[in-house]
Write a protein that holds these residues in place. Sequence first.
Motif, PDB file in Angstrom:
ATOM      1  N   VAL A  58       0.830  -1.211   0.000  1.00 15.38           N
ATOM      2  CA  VAL A  58       0.000   0.000   0.000  1.00 15.38           C
ATOM      3  C   VAL A  58       0.864   1.261   0.000  1.00 15.38           C
ATOM      4  O   VAL A  58       0.619   2.201  -0.757  1.00 15.38           O
ATOM      5  N   THR A  59       1.887   1.299   0.847  1.00 14.70           N
ATOM      6  CA  THR A  59       2.713   2.502   0.927  1.00 14.70           C
ATOM      7  C   THR A  59       3.612   2.656  -0.297  1.00 14.70           C
ATOM      8  O   THR A  59       3.957   3.779  -0.673  1.00 14.70           O
ATOM      9  N   ALA A  60       3.984   1.531  -0.927  1.00 15.19           N
ATOM     10  CA  ALA A  60       4.770   1.642  -2.159  1.00 15.19           C
ATOM     11  C   ALA A  60       3.952   2.300  -3.257  1.00 15.19           C
ATOM     12  O   ALA A  60       4.473   3.087  -4.059  1.00 15.19           O
ATOM     13  N   ILE A  61       2.659   2.018  -3.298  1.00 16.03           N
ATOM     14  CA  ILE A  61       1.787   2.585  -4.328  1.00 16.03           C
ATOM     15  C   ILE A  61       1.326   3.998  -3.978  1.00 16.03           C
ATOM     16  O   ILE A  61       1.379   4.904  -4.808  1.00 16.03           O
ATOM     17  N   LEU A  62       0.910   4.188  -2.737  1.00 15.39           N
ATOM     18  CA  LEU A  62       0.287   5.460  -2.356  1.00 15.39           C
ATOM     19  C   LEU A  62       1.195   6.391  -1.563  1.00 15.39           C
ATOM     20  O   LEU A  62       0.826   7.529  -1.296  1.00 15.39           O
ATOM     21  N   GLY A  63       2.370   5.928  -1.165  1.00 20.37           N
ATOM     22  CA  GLY A  63       3.203   6.656  -0.213  1.00 20.37           C
ATOM     23  C   GLY A  63       3.745   7.983  -0.697  1.00 20.37           C
ATOM     24  O   GLY A  63       3.612   8.364  -1.862  1.00 20.37           O
ATOM     25  N   GLY A  64       4.400   8.667   0.230  1.00 21.67           N
ATOM     26  CA  GLY A  64       4.854  10.037  -0.014  1.00 21.67           C
ATOM     27  C   GLY A  64       6.079  10.164  -0.881  1.00 21.67           C
ATOM     28  O   GLY A  64       6.402  11.252  -1.330  1.00 21.67           O
ATOM     29  N   ARG A  65       6.784   9.046  -1.108  1.00 24.85           N
ATOM     30  CA  ARG A  65       7.939   9.138  -1.986  1.00 24.85           C
ATOM     31  C   ARG A  65       8.390   7.748  -2.426  1.00 24.85           C
ATOM     32  O   ARG A  65       8.243   6.765  -1.669  1.00 24.85           O
ATOM     33  N   PRO A  66       8.954   7.625  -3.638  1.00 22.63           N
ATOM     34  CA  PRO A  66       9.536   6.364  -4.085  1.00 22.63           C
ATOM     35  C   PRO A  66      10.758   6.013  -3.232  1.00 22.63           C
ATOM     36  O   PRO A  66      11.441   6.891  -2.715  1.00 22.63           O
ATOM     37  N   ARG A 302      15.248   3.589  -6.849  1.00 26.42           N
ATOM     38  CA  ARG A 302      14.827   4.983  -6.712  1.00 26.42           C
ATOM     39  C   ARG A 302      13.355   5.167  -7.075  1.00 26.42           C
ATOM     40  O   ARG A 302      12.835   6.284  -7.025  1.00 26.42           O
ATOM     41  N   ALA A 303      12.661   4.098  -7.460  1.00 25.95           N
ATOM     42  CA  ALA A 303      11.262   4.175  -7.874  1.00 25.95           C
ATOM     43  C   ALA A 303      10.389   3.347  -6.930  1.00 25.95           C
ATOM     44  O   ALA A 303      10.873   2.741  -5.969  1.00 25.95           O
ATOM     45  N   ARG A 304       9.099   3.311  -7.219  1.00 22.68           N
ATOM     46  CA  ARG A 304       8.145   2.580  -6.372  1.00 22.68           C
ATOM     47  C   ARG A 304       8.149   1.077  -6.658  1.00 22.68           C
ATOM     48  O   ARG A 304       7.671   0.288  -5.846  1.00 22.68           O
ATOM     49  N   LEU A 305       8.703   0.701  -7.793  1.00 20.62           N
ATOM     50  CA  LEU A 305       8.628  -0.692  -8.217  1.00 20.62           C
ATOM     51  C   LEU A 305       9.288  -1.637  -7.229  1.00 20.62           C
ATOM     52  O   LEU A 305       8.792  -2.739  -6.975  1.00 20.62           O
ATOM     53  N   SER A 306      10.404  -1.234  -6.658  1.00 16.30           N
ATOM     54  CA  SER A 306      11.125  -2.119  -5.731  1.00 16.30           C
ATOM     55  C   SER A 306      10.269  -2.455  -4.516  1.00 16.30           C
ATOM     56  O   SER A 306      10.252  -3.604  -4.046  1.00 16.30           O
ATOM     57  N   GLY A 307       9.558  -1.471  -3.986  1.00 14.60           N
ATOM     58  CA  GLY A 307       8.695  -1.712  -2.841  1.00 14.60           C
ATOM     59  C   GLY A 307       7.546  -2.645  -3.171  1.00 14.60           C
ATOM     60  O   GLY A 307       7.166  -3.502  -2.368  1.00 14.60           O
ATOM     61  N   ILE A 308       6.994  -2.484  -4.364  1.00 13.50           N
ATOM     62  CA  ILE A 308       5.901  -3.363  -4.804  1.00 13.50           C
ATOM     63  C   ILE A 308       6.407  -4.794  -4.954  1.00 13.50           C
ATOM     64  O   ILE A 308       5.757  -5.745  -4.503  1.00 13.50           O
ATOM     65  N   ILE A 309       7.574  -4.938  -5.564  1.00 14.77           N
ATOM     66  CA  ILE A 309       8.147  -6.277  -5.747  1.00 14.77           C
ATOM     67  C   ILE A 309       8.437  -6.929  -4.399  1.00 14.77           C
ATOM     68  O   ILE A 309       8.140  -8.112  -4.184  1.00 14.77           O
ATOM     69  N   ALA A 310       8.996  -6.170  -3.463  1.00 10.87           N
ATOM     70  CA  ALA A 310       9.303  -6.713  -2.136  1.00 10.87           C
ATOM     71  C   ALA A 310       8.036  -7.249  -1.469  1.00 10.87           C
ATOM     72  O   ALA A 310       8.037  -8.349  -0.897  1.00 10.87           O
ATOM     73  N   ALA A 311       6.958  -6.485  -1.544  1.00 11.28           N
ATOM     74  CA  ALA A 311       5.697  -6.903  -0.920  1.00 11.28           C
ATOM     75  C   ALA A 311       5.142  -8.161  -1.589  1.00 11.28           C
ATOM     76  O   ALA A 311       4.693  -9.097  -0.914  1.00 11.28           O
ATOM     77  N   LEU A 312       5.176  -8.185  -2.917  1.00  9.57           N
ATOM     78  CA  LEU A 312       4.648  -9.344  -3.641  1.00  9.57           C
ATOM     79  C   LEU A 312       5.504 -10.594  -3.403  1.00  9.57           C
ATOM     80  O   LEU A 312       4.980 -11.710  -3.326  1.00  9.57           O
ATOM     81  N   VAL A 313       6.820 -10.404  -3.283  1.00 12.44           N
ATOM     82  CA  VAL A 313       7.698 -11.543  -2.988  1.00 12.44           C
ATOM     83  C   VAL A 313       7.360 -12.137  -1.624  1.00 12.44           C
ATOM     84  O   VAL A 313       7.326 -13.369  -1.459  1.00 12.44           O
ATOM     85  N   ILE A 314       7.111 -11.275  -0.654  1.00 16.89           N
ATOM     86  CA  ILE A 314       6.733 -11.755   0.680  1.00 16.89           C
ATOM     87  C   ILE A 314       5.441 -12.561   0.607  1.00 16.89           C
ATOM     88  O   ILE A 314       5.313 -13.628   1.220  1.00 16.89           O
TER      89      ILE A 314
END
Length: 508
Positions: A58-66, A302-314
């Motif tokens: 959620v925070t990777a998609i909606l958060g305040g910064r990549p 430096r982008a949001r993609l890494s956070g999304i991938i981390a969450a999906l991997v978990i």
Amino acid sequence: MQKVLNLFDFSQKVNYRNEIFAGLTVAMTMIPESLSFAILAGFSPLTGLYAAFIMGLVTAILGGRPGLISGGAGATVIVLIPLMISHGIEYVFATVVLAGIIQIIIGIFKLGKFIRLVPQPVMYGFVNGLAIVIFMSQINQFKIQGTEKWLSGNPLYTMIGLVALTIFVVLIFPKFTKKIPASLVAIAVTFALVMIFGIQTKTVNDIANIAGGFPPFHIPKIELSFEVLKVIFPFALIMSTVGLTEGLLTLNLVDEITNTKGNSNRECIAQGTANILNGFFLGMGGCPMIAQTLVNLSAGARARLSGIIAALVILLIILFGAPVIGKMPVAALVGVMIMVSIGTFEWASFKAIKRFPRSDIFVMVIVTLITVFLHNLALAVLIGVIISALVFAWESAKRIRARKFIDENGVKYYEIFGPLFFGSTTIFAEKFDVLNDPKVVIIDFKESRVVDMSAIDILNKLTERYQSQGKILRLKNLSRNCKRLIKNAENVVEINIVEDPEDGVLKN
């Protein structure tokens, strides 16, 4: 949609390889930490992993910064331990939901901007304290799981050797190539050696079983009453405050590292949304995690993609990968996190000791100690800000000065320099000689400001002292804000203002 979500940051060139590898590394380092804190609080291990997935996505998609990584953080979980002991897990879920609502309200009313009031010494203390906490939490992995006894003999030597190997790879690998994160390579190398040679060592399975299903929807089973609200509201308020404090300070830290600007209010709303979902999907809640964020940034994300991938991997590990990840040596993750703690520590703060005022050094040390020993980041930052504010008030109070002269008409002038506020009123009052001054006295505020009601009160008392001696006191060159402040208090004070024919008044 691109402006709202900015998922892949199409406005800039994104290195997708870095994002993917960074996401994998973050996921590997987040799993044991989320499990450890869940178990520490008495929650189900899956409660920690669900929090890591929901907060991260959620925070990777909606958060305040990549680049900012959120998960089931210990800073917020520790707050909930007393509630878990006294009322159980359902109250915890309800508290997490309420904390999320509070965070959204803070974001909507744009209160996140107040993080700008945190001075640099507090930031140094916060970061250094967190680095020490991260390091100390890794040292605890050298204990026998579920006890306070330390490893000894071959298990200890094996653990130390594998940690040393991991650190060695993290240090050496970037000299060959930086295309793949050194942390991920170090984990893979250590994992491979353990599997190939059958080395017996502590694994993720020794912490907890991480196999499970998709987070199920669950409404907290509590009574909706004022009595229940009285129980959960204090915990929700503290949790939301701690989460936002750590989150916004981490956001500022990422801003400095990447030389970009995040949105603090958007981060508040994102955190709140994620925590509400946590409460309804069996997650323990959380906030941004500075260690995983630094792992992410050091891997080049430096982008949001890494956070999304981390969450999906978990999530994939929960659903399918538990048998493999469960065999991962904890030593590999410990080695990575030790390097993160070393990288997190602001070593420049030692160089700054000779240049910083003693008050700033004191603040930095106090914030560090509170963070380390109490694990209460919100309290540490609050105390640091209060001490810094008091020091600033004291220094500002000492700067008020008065230049005195009598004009050709026998009128005495006091030209004031420096702000007149609660801290400087005593020094200000001592500058006037009421008994020996002439009949008319004018205080010139061209180079000063009347800041607060304490300043208004001292001016009123000074006026009364002159009136008791049959003398007149007038004020000159007040800014418009100062005049407005005095006008608002005109029912309780009596002050004469000289209206200048020229608009040479400094404006606020």
